[in-house]
Enzyme design. Structure first.
Site, short mmCIF file in Angstrom:
data_model
loop_
_atom_site.label_atom_id
_atom_site.label_comp_id
_atom_site.label_asym_id
_atom_site.label_seq_id
_atom_site.Cartn_x
_atom_site.Cartn_y
_atom_site.Cartn_z
CB THR A 113 25.58 -13.48 2.31
OG1 THR A 113 26.92 -13.45 2.80
CG2 THR A 113 25.45 -14.74 1.47
CE1 TYR A 137 23.35 -17.52 5.47
CE2 TYR A 137 25.56 -16.75 4.90
CZ TYR A 137 24.23 -16.48 5.20
OH TYR A 137 23.79 -15.19 5.21
#
Ligand code: UDP
Length: 321
Positions: A113, A137
């Site tokens: 990400t 995350y």
């Protein structure tokens, strides 16, 4: 492929099937949708940390490459329950990597990400820009990147790590799309508002240091992202070394620009309400896509924001009628 019943995984399954590749999907269906897995793919329901199952699939199906999409992806959820995120994204992936190495698999493609980068890193973000993830995350993704780097040095597993920017849109043929009704992504929410499924769009903050004060993101069509996985796969199979790639267009659009584009696509005003910033949202995230273009020959084919939005709305109409 793990997570092949999810949003990005299901598009990549279709991209692989469309060019005649054989695909084997492992998904526990915790968030994925079985019906969105292209019918030509072999499907197994199960957990990535079930070593016996994964090993059997690898052997029986003669798997040579693992594309690992499965994981938890909701940032606020990760803040509320970090241990669940470290378990699902790091611990289970560690087990998967061990199974893969022991089975003699050579190639591994991993979904990372753009949120691994430091908030003050210079934009557009180059792959070597400083990393300083904030949410559990994003940290779980960077931890997995580190595991892959170490394992590739120790055991010769070769990887492609793809750092996704803001993925949106749906399969142009309408076969799959973003199916999570609770998804909080801007274009998904805007599509739901455009269809009257939500009363209005909340604009999270108008006081950012950006041209119009709203957050700026590099929205990329999921079909172009799926194509990036195929190129990474071909490169690994062709002997390419382990590499990390940004996958974004290098173009920033503000929330207001997205709202304007939705209004243009639908020909109707989009009910929107200005509100405060959402906790943890950085002002700007824009990719420097130079590496993936140069190394893999990746070319955006669906980068018009109108196309991204209209495909998202078309899927939203089809899904959940
Ligand atoms: N955003 C917004 N309203 C929404 C959802 C998102 O204004 O209902 C803004 C958000 O603050 C950010 C951008 O849209 O600036 C993209 O947010 P999204 O959740 O799509 O992706 P993120 O970049 O947070 O992963």
């Amino acid at each position: 492929m793990t997570g092949g019943a999810g949003y990005i995984g299901s598009h990549t399954v279709y991209a692989l099937l469309d060019r005649g590749d054989r695909v084997v999907v492992l998904d526990n269906l915790s968030t994925g949708v079985r019906a969105q897995v292209g019918t030509g793919a072999a499907f197994f329901q199960g957990d990535v940390a079930d070593s016996a199952l994964v090993n059997k699939i690898i052997t029986d199906q003669q798997v040579d490459t693992v594309i690992h999409f499965a994981g938890s992806i909701v940032v606020p959820e990760s803040v509320a329950d970090p241990l669940a995120y470290y378990d699902n994204n790091v611990v289970k992936t560690r087990t998967l990597i061990q199974t893969v190495v022991e089975a003699g698999i050579k190639n591994f493609i991993f979904s990372s990400t753009a949120t691994v980068y430091a908030e003050d890193a210079p934009q557009p973000l180059h792959e070597e820009a400083p990393r300083a993830p904030i949410s559990p995350y994003a940290r779980s993704k960077l931890m997995t990147e580190w595991m892959l780097e170490d394992v590739s040095r120790a055991h010769g597993l070769r990887y492609a790590i793809l750092r996704y920017f803001n993925v949106a849109g749906a399969d142009p043929q309408g076969r799959t799309g973003q199916s999570n009704p609770n998804a909080t992504h801007l274009i998904k929410r805007a599509a739901m508002v455009a269809l009257g499924r939500l009363p209005q769009l909340d604009i999270f903050g108008t006081d950012y240091p950006t041209p119009d004060g709203t957050g700026v993101r590099d929205y990329i069509h999921v079909t172009d992202l799926a194509a990036a996985h195929l190129l990474a796969l071909d490169a690994l199979r062709g002997g390419a070394g382990s590499t990390t790639y940004n996958v974004g267009y290098g173009r920033g659009l503000s929330v207001r620009q997205v709202v304007d584009a939705v209004e243009k696509v639908t020909g109707k005003p989009l009910p929107a309400r200005v509100g405060p910033r959402r906790a943890g949202d950085p002002p700007t995230l824009i990719s420097d896509p130079g590496r993936i273009k140069a190394a893999l020959g990746w070319k955006p084919g669906h980068d018009g924001i109108d196309e991204i939005i209209s495909s998202a709305i078309a899927w939203e109409k089809r899904f959940n009628r």
